[in-house]
Design an enzyme around this catalytic site. Sequence first.
Site, PDB file in Angstrom:
ATOM      1  N   ASP A   2       8.051  -7.896   0.646  1.00  0.00           N
ATOM      2  CA  ASP A   2       6.627  -7.530   0.642  1.00  0.00           C
ATOM      3  C   ASP A   2       5.835  -8.574  -0.136  1.00  0.00           C
ATOM      4  O   ASP A   2       5.072  -8.239  -1.050  1.00  0.00           O
ATOM      5  CB  ASP A   2       6.455  -6.138   0.012  1.00  0.00           C
ATOM      6  CG  ASP A   2       5.058  -5.583   0.217  1.00  0.00           C
ATOM      7  OD1 ASP A   2       4.708  -4.607  -0.471  1.00  0.00           O
ATOM      8  OD2 ASP A   2       4.310  -6.132   1.053  1.00  0.00           O
ATOM      9  N   GLN A  25      -1.687   5.223  -5.567  1.00  0.00           N
ATOM     10  CA  GLN A  25      -0.832   5.944  -4.646  1.00  0.00           C
ATOM     11  C   GLN A  25      -0.699   5.069  -3.416  1.00  0.00           C
ATOM     12  O   GLN A  25      -1.634   4.919  -2.643  1.00  0.00           O
ATOM     13  CB  GLN A  25      -1.462   7.287  -4.281  1.00  0.00           C
ATOM     14  CG  GLN A  25      -0.762   7.956  -3.147  1.00  0.00           C
ATOM     15  CD  GLN A  25      -0.380   9.392  -3.456  1.00  0.00           C
ATOM     16  OE1 GLN A  25      -0.584   9.880  -4.557  1.00  0.00           O
ATOM     17  NE2 GLN A  25       0.169  10.074  -2.484  1.00  0.00           N
TER      18      GLN A  25
END
Lengths: 269, 175, 335
Positions: A176, A54
Amino acid sequence: MSVRCICVVMQLAARGQCVKTAEEANRTEPEVNTAKDSSMALPEFLGKAELLKQGAEARVYRAQFLGKPTIVKERFKKQYRHPVLDEKLTHRRTVQEVRSILRCRRAGISAPVVYFVDYTSHCIFLEEITGSATVRDHITSAQQPDSCPDPQLERLAQRVGQILAKMHDEDVIHGDLTTSNMLLRLSPEDGESDLVLIDFGLSYISALPEDKGVDLYVLEKAFLSTHPNTEALFEKLLKSYAASSKKSSAVIKKLDEVRLRGRKRSMVG
Amino acid sequence: MQLTHVLELYPDHSVTQMLFKEVKNAAELRQKAVEGKIYAALINPTMLVNPLQVLVAANKAVHLQKIGKMKTRSLYSEIIFNLSPTNNISEAFKRFGISDGDDSVMVVLVHNKQESKLLSDITALVDGRQVQVEDVSSLSDPAKIKKLYKVTPQEEKSSTLLDAVVCRMATKDVM
Amino acid sequence: MTVVIGFEGSANKIGIGIIRDGEVLSNPRRTYITPPGQGFLPSDTARHHRAIILTVLKEALEQAGLKPADIDCVAYTKGPGMGAPLVTVALVARTVAQLWGKPLLGVNHCIGHIEMGRLITKANNPTVLYVSGGNTQVIAYSERRYRIFGETIDIAVGNCLDRFARVIKISNDPSPGYNIEQMAKKGSQYVELPYTVKGMDVSFSGILSYIEEAANKMLSSGQCTAEDLCFSLQETVFSMLVEITERAMAHCGSQEVLIVGGVGCNLRLQEMMGVMCKERGAKLFATDERFCIDNGAMIAQAGWEMFRSGQVTELEDSWITQRYRTDEVEVTWRN
C-alpha cells in the site's frame, strides 16, 4: 504432595525459579480468569482512546500504553465477509503486518516499534511516530506551480527510491505504498530527517519480481494521482531504486509489463 | 525507588519493579522461588535495557493469562519467558532468570493497587541494597543483549537497542 | 430533443437501443449462448450477430415507434471487446448512418455502462464498480476523465466465474454467472479459496487456477458440493471486489457506489456491497438485468452525452479497437 506432583515441581524447578504448587498459585496470583473479564479489556481501553481515523480495514487510535505514546490499529470485523474468511484474512494480515515491520527494522529501515499484539481482537500496539509529517504533505507544500525541478524534492525522491530498494531486497512487499504512508521525522540533531515507513497493513513477504513490480506500480498510480505533474520526480525515484537494489532490473521489467498490461488486456463484455 | 505502573489494558493490575544491587543471597532467593515461596519474577538485570522491557513482558503475560493462552505454568515464569527473543522456555529461564552467583536482581511483581505489604515482604527477603529502577541501564550488558536478541548493525544505526529488543519480544510468536 | 440509436455487440450480446433525452424508448437484445463447458469464440459470435442484427434493428425502431428520419445520431461500440463481433456491428452502424445521413459516434463500452448507470439510478458522483466478463475496474470521475483507481491485474471477475462454470459444466443459459448465483444460494459450506488483493487491485487467475485444479477432486471426494463451491467462490471474489471498492471510496472520500456490468446483476454482490455501504453511511446504486448486462441503450446514452457536448466520429475514424481504456476518453460532457 503426590509423587506425580513432586516430579512436576522438580521438572519446573529444573527449568527456572518461578514454581508454585497449584494451590499456592490460586491463592496469590492476582488474576480472575473469566471470559467476560478478558474480552472486555480491550474494548474498554479503546473506548477511552482517541480515534484518529477509520479506514476501510481498521480503526486507528492514539493512546498511552506502558507509558509511551502509542498507536493502536484495530482490524475490525467486516460484516459483508463470510465469518470464516473474515477471521482468516484478518489474522493473516495482522501477522503479515507485524512480520514485515520486524523484517524492515532488521534491515535498518525505520518503521514503528511493535509493543504488543492481541491476536484475539486483531489489535497491534505500535510506537507513535511523533514530530513528523507525511511525504505527501511535504511534496504538496513544496511543489512549485511551474513544476520547476526542486532539488529538495529530488533528494527526497532519491531517498525514497533507496529505502524501497532496501525493503524489496528484504523481500518485503509493502502492498500500500502511497506518499501518506511515508513519514519524515525531524531528527534531534541537525541532520537529514528520518524517513519512516508506516501502515504495513497489506504487506507480505515475497521474492517475486512481479510482486515488487506491482508494489511500485501501486505507488506510481498513487503518486501521480495525488501529486499532479510529478512524472519527472517519480522517474528520479525509480532511477534511485534501480541504482540501489541488487535485483532491480527484473523488478523494473515487471513494472513495465504491469503498466502495459492494463492497456493490452483484451477486454470483452 | 521502585517503579509501579498500572497496566492500561488491565487497570486492576499494577506491575512493580524493584532493583537490588550488592545482593548476597541470590542462591537462597532462587531456591525460595523454585520452592514457590516468592510470588515475583526474579530477573537478571544485566539482560535489561530499560524498565519498559519488563512492562512489555508483563503486559503480555497478564493478557495471555486472561485469555488462558500462557506458554508457561505461572504468570511469573511467563514474564521471564516473554523477555526472551526465542520460544525456548528453558533457554529463557537460563538467560533471564537469576543464577546463584548473581549480585544484582530485578524483582517484578504483578499485584492489585493496594498491596504495599506484598512489596515490603519481598524487600525483606532480599539481602541487598535497593536502588532506583532506572539504574538498570548501568547494569545492562549491551554486547550480550545485542548478541542474544540478534540485533543487526543496520538496525543499531537506525534505531535504539531498547526498540530493537521490545519489537522482537512483541513479535516473536509469528517470526 | 435529441434521439440517439446505439449499437452494442462487443461480446456475446447483440443489442440496439434508442434513447430520447434520457428516456429509453426501446432496448431489444439477443444473447449467443454456447453449450455447457464451452465459451464463445469471436468468429462464431460474429456469425450469430450478423444473422440477427437487422431483426433487432427493426425491433428497436418499431418498439420506439420511430422512423430513421427521427434519429439524430448513430452511436456504436468502438471498443473494447472481441474483434470480429465489434466489426460486424460497426459495419451495420456505419452503413445505417450513411444510409440515413446521420452523424456517427464511436463509444467506449465501459463508459456506456457508466452513463447508463448514472441515468437510471441518478447517482450523483459515485465510485463505480464495473464488473463483467471482460472487465473489472473501480472507476471514479475526476477532471474530465473516468479514472481507474483499481482493476484486475489479470482476468475479469466475470471471466473467472464463466470459466469456473465450464469446469463443472454449468449451463450457459441464460448466463453462467446467473446459474452460479442460483446454485450458490443452495451452498452452505465455506471452502477456503485463495484471496488476492494487491493495493487497489485484484487478481483472479490464482483463484481460478486453484479451483480449476481442485474442483473436480473436491466434488468427487465428496468434500463439498458444487453448490458449496459456487457459494465459496462468490463469497471470496465478491469480498475482493467490495474491498477494493471500499478502498477507493476511502481514498476519494466518496459516499456513493454504483455497480455496472453484467456481474453487477448478481444480488449477492449487491447485498455485500450494501452491507459495506451501510457501515460507512454510503449509498448503493445498482441497475437490473436490462441495463447491467450489455445493451444498446447504454451505448445510445453515452452517445447522447457525447453528441450533445459536440463530439462526432468521422467515417475514417470509425474503426473499432479491442483495447480501449476507460481513462482514454475525454469526458467533455461533465465538469
